[in-house]
Design an enzyme around this catalytic site. Sequence first.
Site, PDB file in Angstrom:
ATOM      1  N   ASP A   1       0.830  -1.213   0.000  1.00 15.78           N
ATOM      2  CA  ASP A   1       0.000   0.000   0.000  1.00 15.78           C
ATOM      3  C   ASP A   1       0.861   1.258   0.000  1.00 15.78           C
ATOM      4  O   ASP A   1       0.664   2.172   0.803  1.00 15.78           O
ATOM      5  CB  ASP A   1      -0.929   0.010   1.227  1.00 15.78           C
ATOM      6  CG  ASP A   1      -1.619  -1.318   1.461  1.00 15.78           C
ATOM      7  OD1 ASP A   1      -2.057  -1.929   0.470  1.00 15.78           O
ATOM      8  OD2 ASP A   1      -1.711  -1.750   2.623  1.00 15.78           O
TER       9      ASP A   1
ATOM     10  N   GLU B   1     -11.274  -0.716  -3.684  1.00 19.14           N
ATOM     11  CA  GLU B   1     -10.537  -0.121  -2.567  1.00 19.14           C
ATOM     12  C   GLU B   1      -9.310   0.612  -3.092  1.00 19.14           C
ATOM     13  O   GLU B   1      -9.071   0.682  -4.303  1.00 19.14           O
ATOM     14  CB  GLU B   1     -10.127  -1.208  -1.565  1.00 19.14           C
ATOM     15  CG  GLU B   1      -9.134  -2.225  -2.121  1.00 19.14           C
ATOM     16  CD  GLU B   1      -8.782  -3.317  -1.132  1.00 19.14           C
ATOM     17  OE1 GLU B   1      -9.518  -3.485  -0.129  1.00 19.14           O
ATOM     18  OE2 GLU B   1      -7.782  -4.033  -1.365  1.00 19.14           O
TER      19      GLU B   1
END
Length: 324
Positions: free
Chosen positions: A22, A202
Amino acid sequence: MYKSGDTQVTTLLTPLIEQRADPFIYKHTDGYYYFTASVPAYDRIELRRATTIAGLATAETVDAWHKPDTGPYSELVWAPEIHFNQGAWYVYFAAAPSREIKFNLFQHRMYAIRNTSANPLDGEWEFMGQVDSGIDTFCLDATTFTHKGVLYYLWAQKDNAIEGNSNLYIAPMSTPWQLAGEPVMLTKPELDWEIRGFWVNEGPSVLQKNGRIFISYSASATDENYAMGLLWADEDADVMDPASWTKSPQPVLQTCYEHGIYGPGHNSFTYGEDGETVMLVYHARTYTEIEGDPLWNPDRHTFVKPLKWDDQGMPVFGKPSLID
């Protein structure tokens, strides 16, 4: 991949930073690149900075915040992002309640911390509390962007009335840690490539360029099925109107079996040292034989590559394995 005369040359990518999922890189006006990402232990927010993107690989790391031992945000610190909003530094992240509160760990909510120092690796970080979307369900992966003088919050959240694990929502902000209006859903997992393993939208990231606002996002399970999609709207459109947004029917970045780069996703955008070249930042794995739950596997590595553009001003992501 590029051509030199009649010779075609392929440049294979290697990770910039290993075991950092991420990834988020922010280029500030002070000339530094700031980096944060999920750490394998999911127990803290780690920051580093350098004057070049390559320099982030060996830059000293600083722990800005550690999770408490118990309480509503004491497990699984996920996907931090560092932003400079309205004169201060903010890190937005998701965290879950301790096992003493919830038996199901995946009950994340979104939080923010703030630092008013010029250098966010110095000074004190203040916990600003939960960024409340007004919907009390699993949520994560918040980012912010400013458009026409308005600060917006963009994130992923579950709606119990919609099939799937998370959809993407947007709302204006009254402060960098508080929303000013009702959330609006921009996209939900519905296409074949978005619902492999898990029904997921997401990891949104925003890029404003060529008269458009682009939102990249990630979908499907976090193994080799993980892939990236794209929304876009005209820069003069109402970003709060779902009808303003067009959704690509196909993924824009996905596993490259040929070169062994799997499950690219949860990206961010930054600019190269020239100030012009858009750089695509994302994580991916270099193998598929994951033991146990993919979320606990530490080998999602940070990659960075230049983003290309077509004649219509649309981004061309290429392959996650190549500088092409």
